[in-house]
Design a protein around this motif. Structure first.
Motif, mmCIF file in Angstrom:
data_model
loop_
_atom_site.group_PDB
_atom_site.id
_atom_site.type_symbol
_atom_site.label_atom_id
_atom_site.label_comp_id
_atom_site.label_asym_id
_atom_site.label_seq_id
_atom_site.Cartn_x
_atom_site.Cartn_y
_atom_site.Cartn_z
ATOM 1 N N PHE A 151 85.587 42.599 47.384
ATOM 2 C CA PHE A 151 86.486 43.715 47.648
ATOM 3 C C PHE A 151 86.129 44.958 46.839
ATOM 4 O O PHE A 151 86.898 45.915 46.814
ATOM 5 N N ASN A 152 84.988 44.956 46.189
ATOM 6 C CA ASN A 152 84.550 46.106 45.415
ATOM 7 C C ASN A 152 84.322 47.290 46.355
ATOM 8 O O ASN A 152 83.674 47.164 47.385
ATOM 9 N N GLY A 153 84.872 48.421 46.008
ATOM 10 C CA GLY A 153 84.733 49.617 46.829
ATOM 11 C C GLY A 153 85.833 49.788 47.854
ATOM 12 O O GLY A 153 85.817 50.746 48.625
ATOM 13 N N THR A 154 86.785 48.869 47.913
ATOM 14 C CA THR A 154 87.908 49.002 48.839
ATOM 15 C C THR A 154 89.140 49.467 48.071
ATOM 16 O O THR A 154 89.231 49.312 46.849
ATOM 17 N N ILE A 155 90.090 50.013 48.774
ATOM 18 C CA ILE A 155 91.331 50.510 48.167
ATOM 19 C C ILE A 155 92.485 49.728 48.776
ATOM 20 O O ILE A 155 92.546 49.562 49.998
ATOM 21 N N LYS A 156 93.396 49.274 47.929
ATOM 22 C CA LYS A 156 94.560 48.539 48.439
ATOM 23 C C LYS A 156 95.515 49.514 49.136
ATOM 24 O O LYS A 156 95.553 50.701 48.809
ATOM 25 N N PRO A 157 96.269 49.041 50.108
ATOM 26 C CA PRO A 157 97.237 49.913 50.777
ATOM 27 C C PRO A 157 98.278 50.452 49.797
ATOM 28 O O PRO A 157 98.539 49.836 48.760
ATOM 29 N N PRO A 158 98.901 51.579 50.117
ATOM 30 C CA PRO A 158 99.803 52.225 49.159
ATOM 31 C C PRO A 158 101.010 51.394 48.752
ATOM 32 O O PRO A 158 101.478 51.503 47.627
ATOM 33 N N SER A 159 101.538 50.564 49.639
ATOM 34 C CA SER A 159 102.752 49.818 49.289
ATOM 35 C C SER A 159 102.461 48.508 48.555
ATOM 36 O O SER A 159 103.382 47.832 48.136
ATOM 37 N N TRP A 160 101.207 48.140 48.409
ATOM 38 C CA TRP A 160 100.858 46.895 47.724
ATOM 39 C C TRP A 160 100.859 47.131 46.222
ATOM 40 O O TRP A 160 100.341 48.132 45.739
ATOM 41 N N SER A 161 101.398 46.186 45.482
ATOM 42 C CA SER A 161 101.391 46.304 44.026
ATOM 43 C C SER A 161 100.186 45.608 43.402
ATOM 44 O O SER A 161 99.898 45.804 42.239
ATOM 45 N N LYS A 162 99.485 44.786 44.172
ATOM 46 C CA LYS A 162 98.323 44.047 43.674
ATOM 47 C C LYS A 162 97.164 44.176 44.664
ATOM 48 O O LYS A 162 97.380 44.393 45.850
ATOM 49 N N ALA A 163 95.976 43.988 44.142
ATOM 50 C CA ALA A 163 94.791 43.947 45.002
ATOM 51 C C ALA A 163 94.770 42.619 45.762
ATOM 52 O O ALA A 163 95.391 41.637 45.324
ATOM 53 N N PRO A 164 94.070 42.520 46.884
ATOM 54 C CA PRO A 164 94.064 41.283 47.669
ATOM 55 C C PRO A 164 93.591 40.051 46.899
ATOM 56 O O PRO A 164 94.075 38.952 47.145
ATOM 57 N N PHE A 165 92.679 40.226 45.972
ATOM 58 C CA PHE A 165 92.167 39.083 45.222
ATOM 59 C C PHE A 165 93.063 38.682 44.060
ATOM 60 O O PHE A 165 92.787 37.720 43.364
ATOM 61 N N GLU A 166 94.194 39.377 43.858
ATOM 62 C CA GLU A 166 95.137 39.067 42.774
ATOM 63 C C GLU A 166 96.480 38.569 43.291
ATOM 64 O O GLU A 166 97.450 38.529 42.543
ATOM 65 N N LEU A 167 96.582 38.199 44.559
ATOM 66 C CA LEU A 167 97.875 37.852 45.145
ATOM 67 C C LEU A 167 98.491 36.599 44.534
ATOM 68 O O LEU A 167 99.698 36.490 44.416
ATOM 69 N N ASP A 168 97.685 35.611 44.178
ATOM 70 C CA ASP A 168 98.204 34.381 43.580
ATOM 71 C C ASP A 168 97.371 34.029 42.353
ATOM 72 O O ASP A 168 96.355 33.355 42.456
ATOM 73 N N PRO A 169 97.798 34.478 41.162
ATOM 74 C CA PRO A 169 97.004 34.194 39.962
ATOM 75 C C PRO A 169 96.978 32.712 39.591
ATOM 76 O O PRO A 169 96.067 32.262 38.898
ATOM 77 N N ASP A 170 97.959 31.930 40.055
ATOM 78 C CA ASP A 170 98.020 30.506 39.706
ATOM 79 C C ASP A 170 97.064 29.657 40.544
ATOM 80 O O ASP A 170 96.657 28.586 40.118
ATOM 81 N N ASP A 171 96.755 30.096 41.745
ATOM 82 C CA ASP A 171 95.904 29.326 42.649
ATOM 83 C C ASP A 171 94.795 30.230 43.197
ATOM 84 O O ASP A 171 95.044 31.037 44.102
ATOM 85 N N PRO A 172 93.570 30.121 42.688
ATOM 86 C CA PRO A 172 92.501 31.009 43.157
ATOM 87 C C PRO A 172 92.125 30.812 44.625
ATOM 88 O O PRO A 172 91.550 31.701 45.240
ATOM 89 N N LEU A 173 92.462 29.666 45.217
ATOM 90 C CA LEU A 173 92.154 29.436 46.634
ATOM 91 C C LEU A 173 93.181 30.076 47.564
ATOM 92 O O LEU A 173 93.013 30.067 48.776
ATOM 93 N N ASN A 174 94.270 30.593 46.996
ATOM 94 C CA ASN A 174 95.350 31.186 47.791
ATOM 95 C C ASN A 174 95.356 32.704 47.612
ATOM 96 O O ASN A 174 96.396 33.313 47.423
ATOM 97 N N ASN A 175 94.191 33.308 47.651
ATOM 98 C CA ASN A 175 94.078 34.748 47.455
ATOM 99 C C ASN A 175 93.401 35.401 48.643
ATOM 100 O O ASN A 175 92.802 34.737 49.491
ATOM 101 N N ALA A 176 93.519 36.713 48.685
ATOM 102 C CA ALA A 176 92.918 37.562 49.710
ATOM 103 C C ALA A 176 93.418 37.154 51.096
ATOM 104 O O ALA A 176 94.622 37.016 51.295
#
Length: 192
Positions: free
Chosen positions: A57-82
């Motif tokens: 996801f390097n070089g991409t911008i998260k949408p304005p209403s998102w508080s986290k980047a897609p790869f940070e959605l679930d810090p507890d489970d790395p397989l449940n991201n993006a």
């Protein structure tokens, strides 16, 4: 997160040592696992290929209403991201009708051992972090607690219609096959 977040509390009145009545908030725990369809998870939605999601996801911008980047959605489970994040998959699924329901989470009893027989009748408090604005679209959001059946959520009519139509089409196909077989001339085997 890219969507609203909710916290549900069971409010019960407790009398303290001085004899005054105080509200006690017991948080109802949710799980966000198992809310996406199996056909969506891993088949329709896949993460970009590469070593890790941060570089993908390097070089991409998260949408304005998102508080986290897609790869940070679930810090507890790395397989449940993006794109494999189950709440994201549910959020992205296209609705068939203009009014629809999408599951936010599931209330599981092992996560709430004090609720042995389900949610009791009583007073509840709902805390909402409003992160995805819909007023621009002239839409409304609702928070609904419901049970599910083998056909899905509250409305069994769609499931019943599918079963009845399937049965009628099977009956119609059988009738056409019977008529076609009856109308066809009898085939005489070739003999020398």
């Amino acid at each position: 997160m890219f969507n609203d977040t909710y916290e549900l509390y069971l409010v019960s009145e407790v009398v303290d040592k001085e004899g005054t009545t105080v509200d006690r908030n017991m948080k109802i725990n949710f799980t966000r696992k198992g809310i996406a369809w199996e056909s969506d998870h891993g088949t329709k939605f896949q993460n970009p290929a590469g070593e890790d999601l941060v570089s993908a996801f390097n070089g991409t911008i998260k949408p304005p209403s998102w508080s986290k980047a897609p790869f940070e959605l679930d810090p507890d489970d790395p397989l449940n991201n993006a794109f494999l994040n189950e709440p994201f998959i549910v959020w992205m699924r296209v609705a068939a009708f203009p009014t629809f329901r999408k599951p936010y989470a599931r209330i599981e009893m092992p996560l709430n051992p004090e609720l042995k027989n389900g949610l009791p009748a009583g007073k509840y408090r709902l805390r909402i972090d409003y992160r995805y604005p819909v007023l621009y679209y002239r839409s409304k959001k609702f928070f609904v607690l419901s049970t599910t059946s083998i056909f899905g959520s509250r409305n069994l009519m769609l499931g019943v219609i599918y079963i009845v139509m399937g049965f009628l089409l099977l009956l119609l196909a059988s009738a056409f096959a019977f008529i076609a077989r009856k109308e066809r001339p009898c085939m005489v085997p070739y003999t020398r």
